[in-house]
Design an enzyme around this catalytic site. Structure first.
Site, PDB file in Angstrom:
ATOM      1  N   CYS A 217      -6.330  -3.752  -3.994  1.00 46.75           N
ATOM      2  CA  CYS A 217      -5.053  -4.116  -3.382  1.00 46.75           C
ATOM      3  C   CYS A 217      -5.181  -5.160  -2.275  1.00 46.75           C
ATOM      4  O   CYS A 217      -4.170  -5.661  -1.781  1.00 46.75           O
ATOM      5  CB  CYS A 217      -4.371  -2.870  -2.835  1.00 46.75           C
ATOM      6  SG  CYS A 217      -4.085  -1.617  -4.109  1.00 46.75           S
TER       7      CYS A 217
ATOM      8  N   CYS B 241      -4.832  -1.155   2.885  1.00 47.10           N
ATOM      9  CA  CYS B 241      -5.874  -0.310   2.307  1.00 47.10           C
ATOM     10  C   CYS B 241      -6.113  -0.797   0.881  1.00 47.10           C
ATOM     11  O   CYS B 241      -5.323  -1.562   0.334  1.00 47.10           O
ATOM     12  CB  CYS B 241      -5.433   1.145   2.295  1.00 47.10           C
ATOM     13  SG  CYS B 241      -3.909   1.422   1.337  1.00 47.10           S
TER      14      CYS B 241
ATOM     15  N   HIS C  73       4.572  -3.669  -5.496  1.00 50.12           N
ATOM     16  CA  HIS C  73       3.171  -3.980  -5.199  1.00 50.12           C
ATOM     17  C   HIS C  73       2.429  -4.496  -6.428  1.00 50.12           C
ATOM     18  O   HIS C  73       1.717  -3.750  -7.085  1.00 50.12           O
ATOM     19  CB  HIS C  73       2.501  -2.712  -4.648  1.00 50.12           C
ATOM     20  CG  HIS C  73       1.043  -2.837  -4.385  1.00 50.12           C
ATOM     21  ND1 HIS C  73       0.460  -3.973  -3.873  1.00 50.12           N
ATOM     22  CD2 HIS C  73       0.029  -1.942  -4.568  1.00 50.12           C
ATOM     23  CE1 HIS C  73      -0.840  -3.772  -3.741  1.00 50.12           C
ATOM     24  NE2 HIS C  73      -1.131  -2.562  -4.163  1.00 50.12           N
TER      25      HIS C  73
END
EC number: 2.3.1.16
Length: 436
Positions: A99, A422, A392
């Protein structure tokens, strides 16, 4: 505090982020259904270059990321160069840091600028959760390889006769951590229980995210940084993120059942970020190159930090680790920030990190620091909403956050902003940005 590490070239130039752009973000299997990540990447880079009016040969490097890999286009960066009319001699390579992938892309371009090997580059990422690499079972894969080497039809038939019906079923992409077997949502549940984060707190944060994102769109704050896209059959434009629930109420969130720990859990689909398709990119240059081209940068990259922790327990604490390091390298404290933007993978993860940033005990016993990083002022935190609302697309989120934060800093007359995320594997990323 250790000595700050200035991000400048050998000539003393700062690392400028000249412009940034993204596609609208689309929930899985909606507006970008059937559009692979490489095409989303071409869309955003092509439009970014067209809007910037920078000569095509001025871009000397493109670093791009993709988390959900497509075997037919393993180097998405090079495909974007070849598919957007960029100079074919442009250096291009792909990166992946889960990510935090576009954070890594930005860091890599920054390092090339500081080394003096380039004067301008593009960093970004794209992902599609609607076009997935569907695999085959290990048994079928082995038979296919052996069958390719078999000399006769009889040998091939013998190999295939060993397969069972279940061996022929498609295998979807893994959603669990390879080393632990835990899903990201399982880790979010761990964190909610470890840090005493209630369902009500999670739902309230998710609701806040959607309300702020809806307000940002209504006030026109995102129009300049989000392009309008047209996809087959090219009948309707897609111009705004389609995950934002501006009309929802807290009562709506309370209706959903836990998604991971069905019996005792508090993490739901509504207080988590959804699977999403999209792409985002930024143009980066040395400060002097921007001046040569007559460009006013959005802002500058002041510092960055990447960290890693164990994956078995609460592995989404990357922001609590990377934030103090990025601030230290920038020569700043939490109080110096105008904005603080954290990736909202889950409301539980976000709230846990916020809690630990203000914890003296965590700072002393875990980080080995004399004092807490600092409480995050709610008036500075995710002021335009976050990933729970926008969605996302894994590799695109960092570039979205950087562009969004720099535009908001400019609207506020400048200052410092920190963006942090994160990532799977216990990874964390943070960057300090500066706007004038």
């Amino acid at each position: 505090m250790r000595q700050a590490l200035p991000l400048v070239t050998r000539q003393g130039d700062r690392i400028a982020i000249v412009s940034g752009l993204r596609t609208p973000f689309a929930r899985q299997a909606t507006a970008f259904h059937g559009i692979p990540a490489v095409d989303l990447g071409k869309m955003v880079v092509g439009e970014l270059l067209a809007r910037s009016e920078i000569p095509a040969d001025a871009i000397e490097q493109l670093v791009f990321g993709q988390v959900v890999q497509m075997p037919e286009a393993p180097n998405i960066a090079r495909e974007i160069v070849l598919g957007t009319g960029m100079n074919v001699h442009t250096d291009a390579y792909s990166v992946s840091r889960a990510c935090a992938t576009s954070f890594q892309a930005v860091a890599n371009v920054a390092e090339s600028l500081m080394a003096g090997t380039i004067r301008a580059g593009i960093a970004g990422g794209a992902d599609s959760s609607s076009v997935l690499p569907i695999g085959v079972s290990k048994a079928l894969a082995r038979v296919l390889v052996d069958g390719n080497k078999a000399r006769t039809t009889r040998q091939r038939l013998t190999l295939f006769s060993r397969l069972r019906l279940r061996d022929l079923l498609p295998v979807p992409p893994a959603v669990a951590e390879y080393s632990t077997g835990l899903r990201m949502g399982d880790t979010a549940e761990q964190m909610a229980k470890t840090y005493g984060i209630t369902r009500e707190q999670q739902d309230a944060l998710a609701h806040r995210s959607h309300q702020r994102a809806a307000q940002a769109w209504a006030e026109g704050k995102l129009a300049e940084e989000v392009m309008t896209t047209y996809v087959p059959p090219y009948k309707n434009p897609f111009a705004e993120d389609n995950n934002i629930r501006g009309a929802s109420t807290l009562a709506d969130y309370a209706k959903l059942r836990p998604a991971f720990d069905r019996k005792h859990g508090s993490v739901t689909a509504a207080n988590s970020t959804p699977l999403t398709d999209g792409a985002a990119a930024v143009i980066m240059m040395t400060e002097s190159r921007a001046k040569e081209l007559g460009l006013r940068p959005l802002g500058y990259l002041r510092s960055y930090a990447f960290t890693a922790i164990d994956v078995w327990q609460d592995m989404l604490l990357g922001p609590a680790w990377s934030t103090p390091l990025a601030l230290e390298r920038a020569g700043l404290t939490m109080a110096d920030l105008t904005l603080f933007d954290m990736h909202e993978a889950f409301a539980a993860q976000t709230l846990a990190n916020l809690q630990l940033l203000g914890s003296e005990r965590f700072a002393r016993e875990v980080l080995g620091r004399a004092q807490a990083t600092g409480e995050v002022d709610d008036a500075k935190f995710n002021v335009l909403g976050g990933s729970i609302a926008y969605g996302h697309p894994f590799a695109a989120t960092g570039a979205r956050m950087i562009t969004q934060t720099l535009h908001e800093l400019r609207r506020r007359g400048g200052g410092f902003g920190l963006v942090t995320a994160c990532a799977a594997g216990g990874l964390g990323a943070a960057m300090v940005l500066e706007a004038e």
